[in-house]
Design a protein around this motif. Structure first.
Motif, PDB file in Angstrom:
ATOM      1  N   THR A   7       0.833  -1.203   0.000  1.00  0.00           N
ATOM      2  CA  THR A   7       0.000   0.000   0.000  1.00  0.00           C
ATOM      3  C   THR A   7       0.866   1.251   0.000  1.00  0.00           C
ATOM      4  OG1 THR A   7      -1.526  -1.266   1.343  1.00  0.00           O
ATOM      5  CG2 THR A   7      -1.969   1.075   1.162  1.00  0.00           C
ATOM      6  N   ALA A   8       1.926   1.213   0.796  1.00  0.00           N
ATOM      7  CA  ALA A   8       2.813   2.379   0.901  1.00  0.00           C
ATOM      8  C   ALA A   8       3.479   2.668  -0.450  1.00  0.00           C
ATOM      9  CB  ALA A   8       3.863   2.148   1.973  1.00  0.00           C
ATOM     10  N   ILE A   9       3.915   1.626  -1.131  1.00  0.00           N
ATOM     11  CA  ILE A   9       4.581   1.809  -2.421  1.00  0.00           C
ATOM     12  C   ILE A   9       3.595   2.374  -3.445  1.00  0.00           C
ATOM     13  CG2 ILE A   9       5.634   0.564  -4.363  1.00  0.00           C
ATOM     14  CD1 ILE A   9       6.923  -1.299  -2.264  1.00  0.00           C
ATOM     15  N   LYS A  10       2.377   1.823  -3.433  1.00  0.00           N
ATOM     16  CA  LYS A  10       1.355   2.318  -4.358  1.00  0.00           C
ATOM     17  C   LYS A  10       1.061   3.796  -4.104  1.00  0.00           C
ATOM     18  CE  LYS A  10      -2.809   0.573  -4.871  1.00  0.00           C
ATOM     19  NZ  LYS A  10      -3.865  -0.360  -4.415  1.00  0.00           N
ATOM     20  N   GLU A  11       0.962   4.138  -2.828  1.00  0.00           N
ATOM     21  CA  GLU A  11       0.666   5.520  -2.458  1.00  0.00           C
ATOM     22  C   GLU A  11       1.811   6.453  -2.851  1.00  0.00           C
ATOM     23  OE1 GLU A  11      -2.152   6.602  -1.575  1.00  0.00           O
ATOM     24  OE2 GLU A  11      -1.570   8.671  -1.169  1.00  0.00           O
ATOM     25  N   CYS A  12       3.034   5.991  -2.638  1.00  0.00           N
ATOM     26  CA  CYS A  12       4.210   6.779  -3.002  1.00  0.00           C
ATOM     27  C   CYS A  12       4.190   7.069  -4.500  1.00  0.00           C
ATOM     28  CB  CYS A  12       5.469   6.008  -2.605  1.00  0.00           C
ATOM     29  SG  CYS A  12       7.016   6.850  -2.956  1.00  0.00           S
ATOM     30  N   LYS A  13       3.905   6.045  -5.292  1.00  0.00           N
ATOM     31  CA  LYS A  13       3.867   6.231  -6.750  1.00  0.00           C
ATOM     32  C   LYS A  13       2.747   7.194  -7.145  1.00  0.00           C
ATOM     33  CE  LYS A  13       5.811   1.753  -8.059  1.00  0.00           C
ATOM     34  NZ  LYS A  13       7.037   2.308  -8.684  1.00  0.00           N
ATOM     35  N   TRP A  14       1.632   7.110  -6.448  1.00  0.00           N
ATOM     36  CA  TRP A  14       0.509   7.991  -6.784  1.00  0.00           C
ATOM     37  C   TRP A  14       0.840   9.438  -6.437  1.00  0.00           C
ATOM     38  CZ3 TRP A  14      -3.106  11.426  -5.067  1.00  0.00           C
ATOM     39  CH2 TRP A  14      -4.180  11.645  -5.937  1.00  0.00           C
ATOM     40  N   GLN A  15       1.381   9.647  -5.252  1.00  0.00           N
ATOM     41  CA  GLN A  15       1.686  11.007  -4.815  1.00  0.00           C
ATOM     42  C   GLN A  15       2.730  11.665  -5.712  1.00  0.00           C
ATOM     43  OE1 GLN A  15       0.212  12.840  -2.531  1.00  0.00           O
ATOM     44  NE2 GLN A  15      -1.058  11.279  -1.535  1.00  0.00           N
ATOM     45  N   PHE A  16       3.626  10.869  -6.277  1.00  0.00           N
ATOM     46  CA  PHE A  16       4.727  11.443  -7.053  1.00  0.00           C
ATOM     47  C   PHE A  16       4.579  11.220  -8.554  1.00  0.00           C
ATOM     48  CE2 PHE A  16       6.321  11.502  -2.807  1.00  0.00           C
ATOM     49  CZ  PHE A  16       7.110  12.631  -2.769  1.00  0.00           C
ATOM     50  N   ARG A  17       3.375  10.823  -8.984  1.00  0.00           N
ATOM     51  CA  ARG A  17       3.205  10.435 -10.386  1.00  0.00           C
ATOM     52  C   ARG A  17       3.536  11.555 -11.359  1.00  0.00           C
ATOM     53  NH1 ARG A  17      -1.020  12.178  -8.064  1.00  0.00           N
ATOM     54  NH2 ARG A  17      -2.767  13.194  -9.101  1.00  0.00           N
ATOM     55  N   ASN A  18       3.391  12.813 -10.929  1.00  0.00           N
ATOM     56  CA  ASN A  18       3.621  13.934 -11.840  1.00  0.00           C
ATOM     57  C   ASN A  18       4.983  14.585 -11.647  1.00  0.00           C
ATOM     58  OD1 ASN A  18       1.130  13.689 -13.030  1.00  0.00           O
ATOM     59  ND2 ASN A  18       0.140  14.981 -11.494  1.00  0.00           N
ATOM     60  N   ARG A  19       5.866  13.928 -10.943  1.00  0.00           N
ATOM     61  CA  ARG A  19       7.141  14.578 -10.653  1.00  0.00           C
ATOM     62  C   ARG A  19       8.295  13.843 -11.331  1.00  0.00           C
ATOM     63  NH1 ARG A  19       6.781  17.984  -5.699  1.00  0.00           N
ATOM     64  NH2 ARG A  19       9.029  17.944  -5.923  1.00  0.00           N
ATOM     65  N   ARG A  20       9.408  14.518 -11.402  1.00  0.00           N
ATOM     66  CA  ARG A  20      10.582  13.888 -12.041  1.00  0.00           C
ATOM     67  C   ARG A  20      10.944  12.603 -11.312  1.00  0.00           C
ATOM     68  NH1 ARG A  20      14.252  19.261 -12.643  1.00  0.00           N
ATOM     69  NH2 ARG A  20      13.084  20.219 -14.344  1.00  0.00           N
ATOM     70  N   TRP A  21      10.996  12.668 -10.015  1.00  0.00           N
ATOM     71  CA  TRP A  21      11.173  11.424  -9.244  1.00  0.00           C
ATOM     72  C   TRP A  21       9.775  10.891  -8.981  1.00  0.00           C
ATOM     73  CZ3 TRP A  21       9.767   9.811  -4.195  1.00  0.00           C
ATOM     74  CH2 TRP A  21      10.369   8.603  -3.775  1.00  0.00           C
ATOM     75  N   ASN A  22       9.455   9.742  -9.583  1.00  0.00           N
ATOM     76  CA  ASN A  22       8.086   9.248  -9.428  1.00  0.00           C
ATOM     77  C   ASN A  22       8.038   7.957  -8.634  1.00  0.00           C
ATOM     78  OD1 ASN A  22       9.242   7.741 -11.421  1.00  0.00           O
ATOM     79  ND2 ASN A  22       7.505   7.821 -12.826  1.00  0.00           N
ATOM     80  N   CYS A  23       8.914   7.875  -7.645  1.00  0.00           N
ATOM     81  CA  CYS A  23       8.951   6.748  -6.725  1.00  0.00           C
ATOM     82  C   CYS A  23       9.171   5.430  -7.472  1.00  0.00           C
ATOM     83  CB  CYS A  23       7.666   6.690  -5.898  1.00  0.00           C
ATOM     84  SG  CYS A  23       7.842   5.760  -4.352  1.00  0.00           S
ATOM     85  N   PRO A  24      10.197   5.369  -8.291  1.00  0.00           N
ATOM     86  CA  PRO A  24      10.433   4.129  -9.040  1.00  0.00           C
ATOM     87  C   PRO A  24      10.841   3.001  -8.096  1.00  0.00           C
ATOM     88  CG  PRO A  24      12.302   5.611  -9.296  1.00  0.00           C
ATOM     89  CD  PRO A  24      11.251   6.379  -8.540  1.00  0.00           C
ATOM     90  N   THR A  25      10.397   1.795  -8.426  1.00  0.00           N
ATOM     91  CA  THR A  25      10.789   0.630  -7.625  1.00  0.00           C
ATOM     92  C   THR A  25      11.293  -0.462  -8.554  1.00  0.00           C
ATOM     93  OG1 THR A  25       8.476  -0.047  -7.670  1.00  0.00           O
ATOM     94  CG2 THR A  25       9.253   1.009  -5.668  1.00  0.00           C
ATOM     95  N   THR A  26      12.043  -1.388  -7.989  1.00  0.00           N
ATOM     96  CA  THR A  26      12.584  -2.492  -8.781  1.00  0.00           C
ATOM     97  C   THR A  26      12.101  -3.811  -8.181  1.00  0.00           C
ATOM     98  OG1 THR A  26      14.497  -2.852  -7.392  1.00  0.00           O
ATOM     99  CG2 THR A  26      14.709  -1.161  -9.080  1.00  0.00           C
ATOM    100  N   HIS A  27      12.380  -4.886  -8.878  1.00  0.00           N
ATOM    101  CA  HIS A  27      12.000  -6.194  -8.342  1.00  0.00           C
ATOM    102  C   HIS A  27      13.110  -6.805  -7.515  1.00  0.00           C
ATOM    103  CE1 HIS A  27       8.137  -6.369 -10.181  1.00  0.00           C
ATOM    104  NE2 HIS A  27       8.663  -5.983 -11.332  1.00  0.00           N
TER     105      HIS A  27
END
Ligand code: NAG
Ligand code: NAG
Ligand code: NAG
Length: 370
Positions: free
Chosen positions: A87-107
Motif C-alpha cells: 500500500t505504501a509503495i502504491k501511495e508513493c507512486k501515486w503522490q509522485f506520479r507527476n514529478r521527475r522522481w516518481n517513486c520508481p521501484t525495482t524487483h
C-alpha cells in the motif's frame, strides 16, 4: 610453502573485497526489510500464513534475527507488514506520479534503489510512508482478527459524553505503532546524522497515522432517533496519510547534527540533536520530515546515484506545473505520437442480467520526454 601462503593471502584478500563490496550494496541494514514486499505476491503464502513455508521464503533472509523473532511471536503479522508495504509503495507512486522522481521501484530486494542511501527529501518520504504503511496495516489487521497477538482496541469503554458511549471495535493504532517501531526501526544502526534522520522520519510516518484517527459513531434508539450513539476510533484512509506526508515532503526541514550539550555517557543518538540548518528556521516538529542533503535533479540517467531520468516519461503539454513537458523533460523537448484506444461505450443494461456495449475508437495524443 611460501607460494601456498601467498595463495591463501590472495584468497583472503578476495573474500575481504567481496564482503566489503556487498556491504556497499545495502547500506548497513537500512531499509533492508522492504525486500519482503515480494512475500505478498506469492499466493501460497497469502493463504497459508503460518509456520514452515514462511521460514522458507527467500525474502525473509533480508530480515534481521530480531525482525524474524517478532514475526514468529506475532502469527499472522507478516501479511500485514507485506500488505502495508504494498500500500505504501502504491501511495508513493501515486503522490509522485507527476514529478521527475516518481517513486520508481525495482524487483530486486533493494526495492527503492539507491535513493535510500542518500539523505534527501525523497529518502525521507520513503522512510515515512513505509513506516506508516506498516503501522496502518498492522492496526487494521488487529481489528480484523488476522493477528493472533492483538485485537481491537477495547480500552475505550463506557460513557464518552452525555449522549454517546464508547463501544464497538476501535482500530488498534497503539499496537500498530508499537510494532512498527520495534520492527522497522530495528534495521537502523549507527549514531550518525543519517541514523537520526531515518528514525525521525519513521516516527513521523507513524505519528501521522495515529494523529489522523477519526471517531465514527452509530445511532441507536427508536427508528433511528439517535438518542444514544455508540462510537469507536477508525484509522484514516491511507490516501489521507499519503496526502499529509506529501505536504510534509514539500515543507521538509533540512537539518544538521547539533553537537552542543551532548552527553558523552549517552550511547544512544538523541533526536533532539537535529537542528535546522538555517538557524532562522524553527526546529522541526516530530511530524515534520527531515533531510540533510539536496536532491539530485532526477533529469537524466545516472547509474552511480541510481536516478533513472525522465526520458520516455509522459508529460502534459498544457500544464505549467511539474508535470508539464517543459519541467518534466528538463528542457530537452518531447516527441508527440497519437495512440488509438478502443473502449467500451454506450453500455445498456438488459433485464436480467447482462450489459452490452459498443466499441468506441478514439485517438489521443501523447507527449513523451526525449
Ligand atoms: C494537463 O494540464 C492541464 C492544465 O494544468 C489540466 O487541465 C489537464 O487536466 C492535464 N491533463 C492531464 C491528462 O492530466
Ligand atoms: C468489441 O471488441 C471486443 C474485443 O476487441 C470484441 O470481443 C467484441 O465483440 C466487440 N464488440 C462489438 C459490439 O463490436
Ligand atoms: C547509512 C549508514 O548508516 N551507513 C553506515 C554503515 O556503516 C558504515 C560503517 O560501519 C558507516 O560508515 C556508514 O555511514
Amino acid at each position: 610453502m611460501r607460494s601456498l601462503a601467498l595463495l591463501l593471502g590472495v584468497k583472503a584478500a578476495c573474500i575481504l573485497l567481496v564482503s566489503s563490496l556487498s556491504g556497499t550494496g545495502a547500506v548497513n541494514n537500512s531499509g533492508r526489510w522492504w525486500g519482503i514486499v515480494n512475500v505478498a505476491s506469492s499466493s501460497n503464502l497469502l493463504t497459508n500464513s503460518k509456520n514452515v513455508q514462511l521460514v522458507l521464503d527467500p525474502s525473509l533472509a533480508l530480515l534481521s534475527r530480531r525482525q524474524r523473532r517478532l514475526i514468529r511471536q506475532n502469527p499472522g503479522i507478516l501479511h500485514a507488514i507485506a500488505a502495508g508495504l504494498h500500500t505504501a509503495i502504491k501511495e508513493c507512486k501515486w503522490q509522485f506520479r507527476n514529478r521527475r522522481w516518481n517513486c520508481p521501484t525495482t524487483h530486486s530486494p533493494a526495492i527503492f534503489g539507491k535513493i535510500v542511501n542518500r539523505g534527501c527529501r525523497e529518502t525521507a518520504f520513503v522512510f515515512a510512508i513505509t513506516s506508516a504503511g506498516v503501522t496502518h496495516a498492522v492496526a487494521r489487521s488487529c481489528s480484523e482478527g488476522a493477528i493472533e497477538s492483538c485485537t481491537c482496541d477495547y480500552r475505550r469503554r463506557g460513557p464518552g459524553g452525555p449522549d454517546w458511549h464508547w463501544g464497538g471495535c476501535s482500530d488498534n493504532v497503539d499496537f500498530g505503532r508499537m510494532f512498527s517501531q520495534e520492527f522497522v526501526d530495528s534495521s537502523e544502526r549507527g549514531r550518525d546524522l543519517r541514523y537520526l534522520i531515518n528514525l525521525h522520519n519513521n516516527e513521523a510516518g507513524r505519528m501521522t497515522v495515529s494523529s489522523e484517527m477519526r471517531q465514527e459513531c452509530k445511532c441507536h434508539g427508536m427508528s433511528g432517533s439517535c438518542t444514544v450513539r455508540t462510537c469507536w476510533m477508525r484509522l484514516p484512509s491511507f490516501r489521507t496519510v499519503g496526502d499529509f506526508l506529501k505536504d510534509r515532503f514539500d515543507g521538509a526541514s533540512r537539518v544538521v547534527y547539533a553537537n552542543k550539550g551532548s552527553n558523552r555517557a549517552s550511547h544512544r543518538a538523541d533526536p533532539r540533536h537535529l537542528e535546522p540548518e538555517n538557524p532562522a528556521h524553527k526546529p522541526p516538529s516530530a511530524m515534520d520530515l527531515v533531510y540533510f542533503e539536496k536532491s539530485p535533479n532526477f533529469c537524466s540517467y545516472n547509474g552511480k546515484t541510481g536516478t533513472l531520468g525522465t526520458s520516455g516519461r509522459t508529460c502534459n503539454s498544457s500544464s505549467p506545473g511539474l508535470d508539464g513537458c517543459e519541467l518534466l523533460c528538463c528542457g530537452r523537448g518531447f516527441k508527440t505520437r497519437t495512440e488509438t484506444v478502443t473502449e467500451r461505450c454506450h453500455c445498456t443494461f438488459h433485464w436480467c442480467c447482462h450489459v452490452s456495449c459498443l466499441n468506441c475508437t478514439s485517438t489521443r495524443t501523447l507527449h513523451q520526454c526525449l
